[in-house]
Design a protein around this motif. Structure first.
Motif, mmCIF file in Angstrom:
data_model
loop_
_atom_site.group_PDB
_atom_site.id
_atom_site.type_symbol
_atom_site.label_atom_id
_atom_site.label_comp_id
_atom_site.label_asym_id
_atom_site.label_seq_id
_atom_site.Cartn_x
_atom_site.Cartn_y
_atom_site.Cartn_z
ATOM 1 N N ALA A 24 34.386 34.904 44.090
ATOM 2 C CA ALA A 24 35.171 34.452 45.837
ATOM 3 C C ALA A 24 35.385 33.237 45.745
ATOM 4 N N ASN A 28 50.804 44.241 40.451
ATOM 5 C CA ASN A 28 49.648 44.862 40.291
ATOM 6 C C ASN A 28 48.642 44.120 39.591
ATOM 7 N N GLU A 67 44.150 31.490 46.418
ATOM 8 C CA GLU A 67 44.804 31.846 47.648
ATOM 9 C C GLU A 67 45.239 30.780 48.560
ATOM 10 N N LYS A 83 38.767 32.778 44.265
ATOM 11 C CA LYS A 83 40.034 33.575 44.664
ATOM 12 C C LYS A 83 40.121 33.114 46.094
ATOM 13 N N ASP A 84 39.292 32.593 46.897
ATOM 14 C CA ASP A 84 39.654 31.857 48.275
ATOM 15 C C ASP A 84 40.607 30.637 47.965
ATOM 16 N N ASP A 142 47.304 41.283 41.502
ATOM 17 C CA ASP A 142 46.313 41.455 42.412
ATOM 18 C C ASP A 142 44.810 41.997 41.781
ATOM 19 N N TYR A 143 45.010 42.709 40.902
ATOM 20 C CA TYR A 143 43.765 42.955 39.991
ATOM 21 C C TYR A 143 43.087 41.750 39.569
ATOM 22 N N CYS A 144 43.752 41.041 38.912
ATOM 23 C CA CYS A 144 43.043 39.627 38.429
ATOM 24 C C CYS A 144 42.609 39.165 39.513
ATOM 25 N N LEU A 145 43.373 38.790 40.717
ATOM 26 C CA LEU A 145 42.692 38.247 41.637
ATOM 27 C C LEU A 145 41.178 38.639 42.196
ATOM 28 N N SER A 146 41.210 40.044 42.159
ATOM 29 C CA SER A 146 39.792 40.583 42.492
ATOM 30 C C SER A 146 39.030 40.204 41.509
ATOM 31 N N ARG A 147 39.170 39.889 40.307
ATOM 32 C CA ARG A 147 38.239 39.720 39.319
ATOM 33 C C ARG A 147 37.717 38.413 39.307
#
Length: 194
Positions: free
Chosen positions: A139, A128, A146, A142-143, A131-136
């Motif tokens: 863009a 969790n 991933e 993150k891309d 996921d939260y930190c990836l959303s922070r």
């Protein structure tokens, strides 16, 4: 191992590098590269373990040099070329095409029946947080993160897919990883204070 006609001059490596940078003549680069082709082949063979792959890499590295030598200030050509060859081989090994995957028969694997509930909850909390930190992340970060970590893509593949240049990909991965680490550490501290 020679794929170029034998060219010989008494010019030093530095003189040939400068002459190539000034004129961009492939014969000059070929003369310089020919001096160290055996070294490059040896490096490639050591990393790739396959003579044909090593020969292909020797040619590919020569093609890389056409652009790279124009961009870099090279003081010691032999050492620089060794590093270029090593990096080329490592990137080639890292590409997902060359990774051998083992198949596992799930019926022959014994699964642990008694999983500690606390461990499961702790693992879920970490996911969790991730996921939260990836959303922070931005863009772009993150891309790229991933693609690199989740999809196993190499820098070159990510650059092709995203349209970013290789340096921008490397930078985005490094910055994204650093930002993720900071965020996860911050979230871990928050969760322990609850």
């Amino acid at each position: 191992m020679s794929f170029l006609k034998t060219i010989s001059s008494n010019d030093s490596d530095a003189e040939l590098v400068q002459r190539y940078k000034n004129g961009g003549h492939l014969t000059t680069l070929g003369e310089l590269y020919q001096r160290y082709m055996e070294l490059v082949y040896g490096v490639c063979l050591r990393y790739l373990k396959n003579p044909e792959d090593a020969k292909d890499s020797v040619l590919a590295i020569f093609e890389e040099l056409i652009k790279k030598l124009q961009k870099h200030d090279v003081v010691n050509f032999k050492s620089w070329l060794y590093q270029v060859a090593k990096n080329h081989c490592l990137m080639r090994l890292r590409s997902t095409k060359n990774i051998e995957r083992a198949t596992v028969d799930l019926e022959s694997v014994q699964l642990e029946e008694n999983v500690h509930l606390y461990g499961v909850l702790e693992e879920e909390e970490k996911l969790n947080q991730l996921d939260y930190c990836l959303s922070r992340l931005s863009a772009e970060q993150k891309d790229v993160v991933e693609l690199f970590y989740k999809k196993g893509k190499c820098y070159n593949q990510i650059a092709e897919q995203t349209g970013l240049d290789w340096k921008a990909v490397r930078s985005a991965i490094q910055n994204g990883r650093r930002n993720l680490k900071k965020c996860i550490e911050k979230e871990s501290i928050k969760s322990t204070l609850k």
